[in-house]
Design an enzyme around this catalytic site. Sequence first.
Site, mmCIF file in Angstrom:
data_model
loop_
_atom_site.group_PDB
_atom_site.id
_atom_site.type_symbol
_atom_site.label_atom_id
_atom_site.label_comp_id
_atom_site.label_asym_id
_atom_site.label_seq_id
_atom_site.Cartn_x
_atom_site.Cartn_y
_atom_site.Cartn_z
ATOM 1 N N HIS A 1 -1.246 1.633 0.284
ATOM 2 C CA HIS A 1 -0.160 2.471 0.809
ATOM 3 C C HIS A 1 0.298 2.025 2.193
ATOM 4 O O HIS A 1 1.404 2.354 2.622
ATOM 5 C CB HIS A 1 -0.619 3.938 0.863
ATOM 6 N N SER A 2 -0.518 1.255 2.910
ATOM 7 C CA SER A 2 -0.096 0.785 4.231
ATOM 8 C C SER A 2 1.070 -0.190 4.137
ATOM 9 O O SER A 2 1.767 -0.421 5.127
ATOM 10 C CB SER A 2 -1.266 0.115 4.956
#
Length: 516
Positions: A170-171
């Site tokens: 998700h980063s």
Amino acid sequence: MELLEGLRWRKQVLKPIVTKRTREAGEGEAMMINGEVTAEPLSPSARMFHEPHFNCYIIAIMGCKTRINPHVVKAGLEHTLLKHPRFSSIQVVDEKGGEMKWVQTKVDLENHVIVPDLDPNMDSPDQFVEDYVSDLTKTTIEMSKPLWDLHLLNVRTAEAEAVGVFRIHHSLGDGTSLISLLLACTRKTSDPEALPTIPSKKKAGSGNSVRVWWRFFSIWWAFRLLWNTFVDILMFVVTSVFLKDTETPLKGAPGVEFTPKRFVHRTVSLDDIKLVKKAMNTTINDVVLAVTQSGLSRYLNRRYGEGKKDKGATEKRNNLPKNICLRSTLLINMRPSAGIQDLADMMKKDTDAKWGNWIGYVLLPFTIALRDDPLDYVHEAKVTIDRKKLSLESVFTFSSAELFLRLFGIKTAAAISHKILSHTTMSFSNVVGPLEEIGFYGHPMAYLAPTVYGHPHALTINFQSYINKMKIVLAVDQDAVPDPHQLCDDLEESLKLIKDAIIARGLIKDDVEASG
């Protein structure tokens, strides 16, 4: 084939810790331009996704109508996805300040595209794929390489001839941006040079009558906006301090973010949803929320009634506790999303496109109750969403999160965000997909099923449209939801009951045909 094989980059060893200087790019670690490492700090939001309680991954399950050719996919990735800096960068820690940075590197696709050798005659291919994707949640991607991988499963399932599974940390970006980027790597099967067509929101009219009414109601509109925002901010604050959802069977136990997840999905008719939308003069969002509220109510009524004699549930006589507080956390992308054309141009021409994790929270209350009239769910959902539209809750939560990140640091902000999510029950989203069939590097796509895991919820429900279908995707902790396929049944049955009620009452307009 020999040419495609020759396009592969040689294998390299990447390390998660680098300094200002590094070796030549071809010898291992970071890309250098004019003798300097090309590094960019991670945004605070991206950095927060590396905190233990928020180590989140986005999963995109793609069913294809043909077997997947790994060589063709790898060649396509080199010319599209690897052109995006986030997918060709490692995340490293600066030795001096301890700050995490993006450092571009060469990508060895052999380390990212996984093609297991599978038995084409296995007994239960659908169960195998379900188990395979679930097993991915028990592992992480090594920090020594860009944080994504693609698993190509050439096994025939009930809906597809082969399945591709993207796993992306998700980063690298928010869910909306990442799905848009994935779609920017596809093309219409009817026109291999054309990008998919994604529906856009219709803008309100600008005629004189609209302006007159707008001026008349502007003061009342502004008052409602301020009042709704005030109430939502107050609820957000008390939720972060003490207000918790009811402990229903759907509520995850402490530490649920660390447990393996199981992903199941069900296809329903988008035409049926549009039929309800038009007959009730609502939106697609209203209908999917109504279906979800109805399906969850049916499911929980059954769970609370386990061990009891089934006498037939009604609105007044059922197994549900009174006044259940069940809320979903919606993550709203606050940065204007780049369209798939912009993302395709960025990968093709190295142009700029808006990108990053700019996320605001919205707490969406769900009505959990059995209704004798299925259309009541639609009315209730419309009231809820109309009210949320007239609020600046997401702007406040995004701004306050950024402020906390800057004033108190990542760990404090992550602790507050974790408390808010753990005080709610589930995550929920509805994503608009292509209007026509698309191909993933020449492989016609049967369906797309995106979801997420690694956050403190035992249940995540995503709706993803594609052509004339709607895919319902569940991500569950099986300690809380041991029978996710039954929940899919309840959601599917809820849509059918709502549609049947509309047909029975003759609410369908002349230009709308009942499907099914």
